[in-house]
Enzyme design. Structure first.
Site, PDB file in Angstrom:
ATOM      1  N   HIS A   1       6.530  -5.147   9.713  1.00  0.00           N
ATOM      2  CA  HIS A   1       7.850  -4.949   9.119  1.00  0.00           C
ATOM      3  C   HIS A   1       8.504  -3.706   9.705  1.00  0.00           C
ATOM      4  O   HIS A   1       7.822  -2.779  10.129  1.00  0.00           O
ATOM      5  CB  HIS A   1       7.800  -4.860   7.596  1.00  0.00           C
TER       6      HIS A   1
ATOM      7  N   HIS B   1       1.490  -4.131   0.359  1.00  0.00           N
ATOM      8  CA  HIS B   1       1.771  -3.481  -0.935  1.00  0.00           C
ATOM      9  C   HIS B   1       3.287  -3.354  -1.170  1.00  0.00           C
ATOM     10  O   HIS B   1       3.787  -2.328  -1.613  1.00  0.00           O
ATOM     11  CB  HIS B   1       1.035  -2.136  -1.055  1.00  0.00           C
TER      12      HIS B   1
ATOM     13  N   HIS C   1       4.350   7.112  -0.734  1.00  0.00           N
ATOM     14  CA  HIS C   1       5.719   6.985  -0.204  1.00  0.00           C
ATOM     15  C   HIS C   1       6.583   8.082  -0.812  1.00  0.00           C
ATOM     16  O   HIS C   1       7.464   7.799  -1.627  1.00  0.00           O
ATOM     17  CB  HIS C   1       6.299   5.624  -0.544  1.00  0.00           C
TER      18      HIS C   1
ATOM     19  N   GLU D   1       1.324   0.747   9.239  1.00  0.00           N
ATOM     20  CA  GLU D   1       0.494   0.834   8.025  1.00  0.00           C
ATOM     21  C   GLU D   1      -0.806   0.049   8.164  1.00  0.00           C
ATOM     22  O   GLU D   1      -1.770   0.307   7.439  1.00  0.00           O
ATOM     23  CB  GLU D   1       1.282   0.300   6.810  1.00  0.00           C
TER      24      GLU D   1
END
Lengths: 130, 279
Positions: free
Chosen positions: B193, B12, B59, B240
């Site tokens: 990441h 995302h 977030h 995530e």
């Protein structure tokens, strides 16, 4: 304090309870930038706006200096501190380059080449050997 | 009766949303990623789910450090795109499905998953970028959405096993809902990441590809990955991926992979997309 099994990962600041306690107000300042009126206030008077949050002077200075690594060390969380990057019109590559001490061009090229390899970057001991 | 027909796993990445919003998907940098989205969008169009349960993380938009729910279900009739610091994305308002959302929440809580119930939740790129990835730029999103927010920002995140078990409980709950609805579950975020620290820019394509493989070949291995392995191997934000295990748990054991796409780099991330269908 109990030993954390992620502490031996190099160049990584895991946002755990200890970091949360240190960085709570720093991160809440970052969160405040979600609101346009706060962004305007921060733009008009950075220092004055920072004084409205009970942060440490060191944290305020790190924000003013855009010291991304320093903010992490002082309890900043990247999802929060990134809001300052967005405020400045910077990207994640700009911040990534600054945190890993290379130019933005070098950082972008590294990503185009497949990213930073995990080999040699799993343990702090691997960095100490270098 | 309602049934879960399929699962979608997708990254995302915010800049993917920005590329769509600013008409940049055809430029050299983005083209290889977006070329792979075409088939997934066609699948979404053909499948026409009534509801998508989108597992995502906030977030620092709806939730801050003041309150950090591990699992939160949005039960509102609609959810506004959030201002994440640069103005809200200009995408359609996300319409909820309050009846199914409440049924889901009640069932999960009585089944011992202590869900936080949310009536007011602006939704950020964590939820809207997966919709853009799968639906491009429609005037209205083509299905109702139930947001399921998972804490991945604050350590410790829920374990992979807990996420997978929650998925199983979601399946049971959906299947006991009286209306005929076709439901798709999205697991979003990742793949590998690391945004922060001197190790920023870490991407581990081998880890990501093995993760995609084992969504059908060895789910047990994925469920047992400890937090520190995600942090070390997939980067600090690679954790995530636990959200994909909720999606996987909501599907049948023999769910079949029908499409995948993987591309490096998308911004700082190994971008993955997978579609799994129940038989």
């Amino acid at each position: 304090m109990a030993k954390k099994d992620y502490e031996d990962i190099p160049g990584t600041y895991v946002f755990d309870g200890e970091q949360n306690r240190k960085g709570y107000y720093l991160n809440m300042f970052c969160m405040s930038l979600n609101k346009a009126e706060n962004r305007e206030q921060f733009a008009a008077d950075p220092q004055g706006y920072l004084m409205t949050f009970p942060m440490t002077d060191e944290q305020r200075q790190a924000v003013l200096d855009r010291d991304w690594l320093g903010m992490l060390r002082l309890g900043g969380n990247i999802y929060y501190t990134f809001k300052i990057c967005a405020f400045d019109g910077l990207t994640m590559q700009d911040a990534g380059a600054a945190m890993s001490h290379v130019t933005v061009e070098e950082f972008k090229q590294m990503l185009l080449d497949g990213g930073r390899s995990v080999d040699g970057n799993r343990y702090k001991s691997e960095w100490e050997e270098k | 009766m309602a049934k879960i027909i399929a699962g979608v796993g997708t990254s995302h990445i915010p800049s993917v949303g920005a590329a769509i919003d600013n008409g940049k998907t055809g430029i050299e940098y983005w083209k290889p990623l977006f070329d792979g989205y075409g088939a997934a969008r066609k699948w979404m169009e053909d499948t026409k789910p009534d509801v998508a349960i989108i597992v995502f993380n906030d977030h620092a938009s709806a939730f801050s450090l003041e309150l950090i729910p591990t699992f939160a279900v949005g039960v509102a009739p609609e959810f506004q795109p959030a201002d994440e610091g640069y103005g809200p994305r200009k995408v359609p308002v996300v319409k909820g499905h309050p009846e199914l959302a409440w049924h889901l929440t009640e069932n999960l809580i009585l089944n011992e998953f202590d869900i936080t119930i949310v009536n007011n939740m602006p939704v950020d790129h964590g939820l809207t970028v997966p919709l853009s990835v799968m639906c491009d730029q429609p005037k209205e999103w083509p299905c109702k959405v139930i947001p399921l927010a998972v804490n991945v920002v604050q350590y410790p995140q829920p374990t992979g096993k807990r996420c997978h078990d929650l998925g199983k409980a979601i399946r049971k709950a959906v299947e006991s809902f009286d209306e005929d609805l076709n439901v798709v579950v999205f697991g979003t975020g990742g793949m590998s990441h690391q945004l922060q620290g001197e190790r920023a820019g870490l991407i581990n394509a081998d880890f990501d590809k093995a993760f995609l493989d084992d969504l059908t070949q060895d789910v047990d291995r994925l469920v047992k990955i400890p937090h520190t392995e995600y942090l070390r191997e997939a980067g600090s934000e690679g954790i995530e991926l636990i959200m994909w295990l909720i999606m996987r748990g909501a599907l049948a054991d023999d769910a079949k992979e029908i499409y995948r796409h993987y591309h490096v780099p998308a911004s700082n991330t190994g971008a993955g997309l997978i579609i799994l269908e129940n038989q």
